[in-house]
Design an enzyme around this catalytic site. Structure first.
Site, PDB file in Angstrom:
ATOM      1  N   CYS A  94      59.720  -0.209  31.174  1.00 29.95           N
ATOM      2  CA  CYS A  94      60.267   0.471  32.362  1.00 29.95           C
ATOM      3  C   CYS A  94      59.853  -0.195  33.575  1.00 29.95           C
ATOM      4  CB  CYS A  94      60.465   1.988  32.215  1.00 29.95           C
ATOM      5  SG  CYS A  94      60.926   2.637  33.586  1.00 29.95           S
ATOM      6  N   CYS A 125      59.369   2.132  36.380  1.00 33.33           N
ATOM      7  CA  CYS A 125      58.357   3.076  36.352  1.00 33.33           C
ATOM      8  C   CYS A 125      56.883   2.509  36.513  1.00 33.33           C
ATOM      9  CB  CYS A 125      58.344   3.730  34.910  1.00 33.33           C
ATOM     10  SG  CYS A 125      59.506   4.253  34.324  1.00 33.33           S
ATOM     11  N   ASP A 126      56.819   1.152  36.100  1.00 36.02           N
ATOM     12  CA  ASP A 126      55.495   0.641  35.816  1.00 36.02           C
ATOM     13  C   ASP A 126      55.359  -0.722  36.981  1.00 36.02           C
ATOM     14  OD1 ASP A 126      54.694   2.762  34.372  1.00 36.02           O
ATOM     15  OD2 ASP A 126      55.368   1.474  32.546  1.00 36.02           O
TER      16      ASP A 126
END
Length: 314
Positions: free
Chosen positions: A139, A142-143
């Site tokens: 993701c 997300c990261d």
């Protein structure tokens, strides 16, 4: 305790929420069970540009809650938990759904719509599981910030890989896309936009064989699919998008699945068991697009209503 309902929907992504909206508007007693959050994997998408009605695009984490709110306003009931077992019964009888972490231990439903989506596939190579959360990610939204101003690799060549690589070009110092084929499978607009980026390169006909590092990722070992030669790519992050695996483990020996685990349906999206329908990218031949999943949810909901009320419904 067993709750009796008309329709039980498994999964709160685009397909499940669309099905919930239509079932609720048909005044059916409908409950949706979702194990994570409303919107499913859609909430992890940075930008959706090919969903009709949003010419400027919309963030997935905005679109998912809009889907959810509309369905809830129509009368959908939502429970958070995980379906542990689905036991089908004969035509006209209620199917039993056993759950965990919901207000009810189980549900008995006249019709069931399975729309619990897919999970991003793992590579299964050394270093992947060891460095998950320490440089290996599935993701980018997300990261990606953890790799700001550092080089990263994106593994894959489909729409998800291209979309996430595009996102990462705005964060990382350089993005290298590694694809085992000699051409992307993503839609043309995404390809053109990605290849126009100046901090991007592509390594074709190549696959990863090992993710390396000590405390965190420091590179990925690559192998040519043509001559089997190997090379090392130094990166701080590896973002993996190599396909989807349907979340159908609990359906084994319940409904017919293809060899890859996708649910086999007819044109009404009914499975091999009467009264059980499947919608979204867990079904065989799905286009794996948000718009297609919404259409699946609608089709499955209409099929469930007709199953319950008779073929002349609607």
């Amino acid at each position: 305790m067993t709750n009796e309902v008309d329709v039980l929907i498994i999964g709160g992504g685009a397909a499940g929420l669309a099905a919930g909206l239509y079932c609720a508007r048909a005044r059916l007693d409908v409950v949706l069970i979702e194990r994570m959050g409303a919107g499913g994997q859609l909430i992890n998408v940075d930008r959706v540009e090919n969903y009709p009605g949003f010419p400027d695009g919309i963030a997935g984490y905005e679109l998912g809650p809009l889907f959810s709110q509309q369905a809830l306003d129509a009368g959908l009931r939502m429970e958070y938990g995980e379906v542990l077992r689905l036991t089908p019964f004969g035509a006209g009888e209620r199917h039993l759904i056993e759950t965990g972490e919901t207000d009810a231990d189980s549900f008995a439903a006249r019709a069931v719509i399975v729309a619990c989506g897919s999970t991003l596939a793992r590579l299964g190579i050394p270093g992947e599981s060891e460095f998950e959360g320490r440089g290996v990610s599935y993701c980018a939204t997300c990261d990606g910030e953890f790799c700001r101003d550092q080089p990263v690799a994106v593994i894959g060549g489909g729409d998800s890989a291209i979309d996430e690589a595009l996102y990462l070009t705005g964060i990382a110092s350089h993005v290298t896309v590694v694809h085992r084929r000699d051409a992307f499978r993503a839609e043309q607009v995404g390809r053109e936009r990605l290849l126009a980026k100046t901090n991007l390169s592509v390594i074709w006909n190549t696959e990863p064989v090992e993710i390396t590092g000590k405390d965190a990722v420091d590179g990925v070992r690559l192998r040519s699919v043509k001559d089997q030669s190997t090379s090392q790519l130094d990166v701080a992050g590896v973002f993996i998008y190599t396909g989807l695996r349907p979340n159908t483990g609990f359906l084994k020996d319940v409904v017919a699945l293809d060899p890859a685990g996708h649910v086999i349906t007819d044109q009404r999206l009914e499975t091999s068991v009467k009264g059980i329908f499947a919608a979204g990218d867990l079904r065989q031949f799905s286009a794996s697009q948000i718009a297609a999943s919404v259409g699946d949810g609608v089709t499955a909901a209409i099929g469930a209503e007709r199953y319950i009320r008779g073929p002349l419904a609607r």
